[in-house]
Design a protein around this motif. Structure first.
Motif, PDB file in Angstrom:
ATOM      1  N   THR A  47     -80.453  16.845 -69.980  1.00  0.00           N
ATOM      2  CA  THR A  47     -80.081  15.572 -70.609  1.00  0.00           C
ATOM      3  C   THR A  47     -78.661  15.149 -70.211  1.00  0.00           C
ATOM      4  O   THR A  47     -78.298  13.994 -70.382  1.00  0.00           O
ATOM      5  N   HIS A  48     -77.873  16.076 -69.671  1.00  0.00           N
ATOM      6  CA  HIS A  48     -76.497  15.768 -69.241  1.00  0.00           C
ATOM      7  C   HIS A  48     -76.390  15.632 -67.718  1.00  0.00           C
ATOM      8  O   HIS A  48     -75.343  15.891 -67.140  1.00  0.00           O
ATOM      9  N   SER A  49     -77.479  15.225 -67.076  1.00  0.00           N
ATOM     10  CA  SER A  49     -77.466  15.033 -65.624  1.00  0.00           C
ATOM     11  C   SER A  49     -76.751  13.734 -65.278  1.00  0.00           C
ATOM     12  O   SER A  49     -77.000  12.699 -65.900  1.00  0.00           O
ATOM     13  N   THR A  51     -74.719  10.485 -64.729  1.00  0.00           N
ATOM     14  CA  THR A  51     -74.046   9.585 -65.673  1.00  0.00           C
ATOM     15  C   THR A  51     -74.862   9.521 -66.966  1.00  0.00           C
ATOM     16  O   THR A  51     -76.045   9.200 -66.937  1.00  0.00           O
ATOM     17  N   HIS A  52     -74.228   9.852 -68.093  1.00  0.00           N
ATOM     18  CA  HIS A  52     -74.981   9.919 -69.346  1.00  0.00           C
ATOM     19  C   HIS A  52     -74.090   9.673 -70.551  1.00  0.00           C
ATOM     20  O   HIS A  52     -72.860   9.772 -70.469  1.00  0.00           O
ATOM     21  N   GLY A  53     -74.745   9.390 -71.662  1.00  0.00           N
ATOM     22  CA  GLY A  53     -74.045   9.282 -72.939  1.00  0.00           C
ATOM     23  C   GLY A  53     -74.433  10.442 -73.828  1.00  0.00           C
ATOM     24  O   GLY A  53     -75.622  10.738 -73.970  1.00  0.00           O
ATOM     25  N   ASP A  54     -73.445  11.114 -74.422  1.00  0.00           N
ATOM     26  CA  ASP A  54     -73.724  12.200 -75.378  1.00  0.00           C
ATOM     27  C   ASP A  54     -74.149  11.600 -76.710  1.00  0.00           C
ATOM     28  O   ASP A  54     -73.526  10.648 -77.194  1.00  0.00           O
ATOM     29  N   ALA A  55     -75.146  12.185 -77.341  1.00  0.00           N
ATOM     30  CA  ALA A  55     -75.450  11.830 -78.738  1.00  0.00           C
ATOM     31  C   ALA A  55     -74.587  12.696 -79.650  1.00  0.00           C
ATOM     32  O   ALA A  55     -74.239  13.818 -79.285  1.00  0.00           O
ATOM     33  N   LEU A  57     -75.593  14.454 -81.864  1.00  0.00           N
ATOM     34  CA  LEU A  57     -76.371  15.705 -81.974  1.00  0.00           C
ATOM     35  C   LEU A  57     -75.946  16.774 -80.959  1.00  0.00           C
ATOM     36  O   LEU A  57     -76.175  17.963 -81.174  1.00  0.00           O
ATOM     37  N   HIS A  58     -75.329  16.360 -79.866  1.00  0.00           N
ATOM     38  CA  HIS A  58     -74.868  17.325 -78.853  1.00  0.00           C
ATOM     39  C   HIS A  58     -73.782  18.242 -79.413  1.00  0.00           C
ATOM     40  O   HIS A  58     -73.692  19.403 -79.040  1.00  0.00           O
ATOM     41  N   TYR A  59     -72.951  17.705 -80.309  1.00  0.00           N
ATOM     42  CA  TYR A  59     -71.817  18.485 -80.808  1.00  0.00           C
ATOM     43  C   TYR A  59     -71.820  18.633 -82.327  1.00  0.00           C
ATOM     44  O   TYR A  59     -70.859  19.129 -82.901  1.00  0.00           O
ATOM     45  N   LEU A 169     -69.253   8.287 -72.793  1.00  0.00           N
ATOM     46  CA  LEU A 169     -69.973   8.264 -71.514  1.00  0.00           C
ATOM     47  C   LEU A 169     -69.292   9.267 -70.592  1.00  0.00           C
ATOM     48  O   LEU A 169     -68.052   9.303 -70.513  1.00  0.00           O
ATOM     49  N   GLU A 170     -70.087  10.061 -69.876  1.00  0.00           N
ATOM     50  CA  GLU A 170     -69.550  11.077 -68.966  1.00  0.00           C
ATOM     51  C   GLU A 170     -70.177  10.902 -67.586  1.00  0.00           C
ATOM     52  O   GLU A 170     -71.301  10.402 -67.462  1.00  0.00           O
ATOM     53  N   GLY A 171     -69.446  11.355 -66.575  1.00  0.00           N
ATOM     54  CA  GLY A 171     -69.991  11.295 -65.211  1.00  0.00           C
ATOM     55  C   GLY A 171     -70.064   9.895 -64.629  1.00  0.00           C
ATOM     56  O   GLY A 171     -70.931   9.626 -63.792  1.00  0.00           O
TER      57      GLY A 171
HETATM   58 ZN   LIG Z   1     -72.578  15.270 -71.830  1.00  0.00          ZN
END
Ligand SMILES: [Zn+2]
Ligand SMILES: N[C@@H](CC(=O)c1ccccc1NC=O)C(=O)O
Ligand SMILES: [Zn+2]
Length: 209
Positions: A47-49, A51-55, A57-59, A169-171
């Motif tokens: 799910t973190h491939s 360019t993505h946005g973390d929910a 729920l990730h942390y 947003l990451e990546g």
């Molecule tokens: Zn991420």
């Protein structure tokens, strides 16, 4: 029509992924070359491939999944900041005047590492996240793969994002983007139980004020 800049990584088998995480794979379930009337593909990925946005729920185990979050933070005016001079962490002192921007995207790379994983990426100081939240910022984007350092066990930046109910947003790929204001469009995929969602992220030039 205003110019659109694609700030997404290209999903492909050689996509660098977080050490130990699932490699990106794509193949075809049905192929026209085998007599199928159509081509149909399938993908396996983290799910973190790319360019993505973390929910949240990730942390946070009890927080919202990516299907439940409001899309408002992911859509609208943003400020792209050149933070290439930052070392280790982007800090408050690395930021220009935000001019009221509520979405901030940080460029840390001289050249985005498309072909190899970079373990030594520039993270974001938790104090800066608290400060940005105080300025009304609702979304922080980075070209790095995470807002915390790779070896972080405390996840201070993610925790600051959680405490301030911000989105990440990451990546992002910001190599060719001059600093300044744009319209951001980066909607994460709607995945029930998803701890993150892949994004096609773009910037659109704003009409002249
Ligand atoms: Zn991420
Ligand atoms: N882009 C992710 C990366 C991440 O945290 C991660 C991804 C795969 C496996 C482990 C991860 N993080 C911490 O151990 C993030 O920072 O949200
Ligand atoms: Zn993250």
């Amino acid at each position: 029509m205003s110019r659109i800049r694609d700030i997404s990584q290209t999903l492909r088998p050689s996509l660098p992924v977080w050490p130990g995480d699932t490699e990106f794979a794509f193949d075809r379930t049905w192929k026209m070359e085998d007599g199928s009337p159509v081509n149909v593909g399938r993908m396996t990925m983290s799910t973190h491939s790319g360019t993505h946005g973390d929910a949240p729920l990730h942390y946070s185990a009890t927080a919202e999944d990516i299907a439940s979050v409001s899309l408002d933070p992911y859509l609208g005016e943003c400020l792209v900041v050149d933070a290439r001079a930052a070392r280790g962490w982007v800090q408050i002192a690395d930021l220009p005047d935000l001019g009221g921007a509520t979405r901030v995207l940080l460029r840390t790379y001289e050249r985005f590492p498309h072909d190899q994983w970079d373990s030594d990426f520039t993270a974001i100081a938790a104090e800066m996240i608290d400060w940005l939240a105080g300025q009304g910022v609702v979304l922080i984007g980075t070209d790095a793969p995470s807002v915390d350092p790779q070896e972080s066990k405390t996840m201070d930046a993610h925790k600051a994002v959680l405490a301030n109910d911000m989105r990440i947003l990451e990546g992002l790929v910001l190599d060719d983007v001059p600093p300044g204001r744009y319209e951001l469009i980066a909607l994460p995929l709607k995945i029930t139980g998803g701890d993150a969602g892949l994004c096609r992220a773009v910037l659109r030039e704003l009409p002249d004020a």
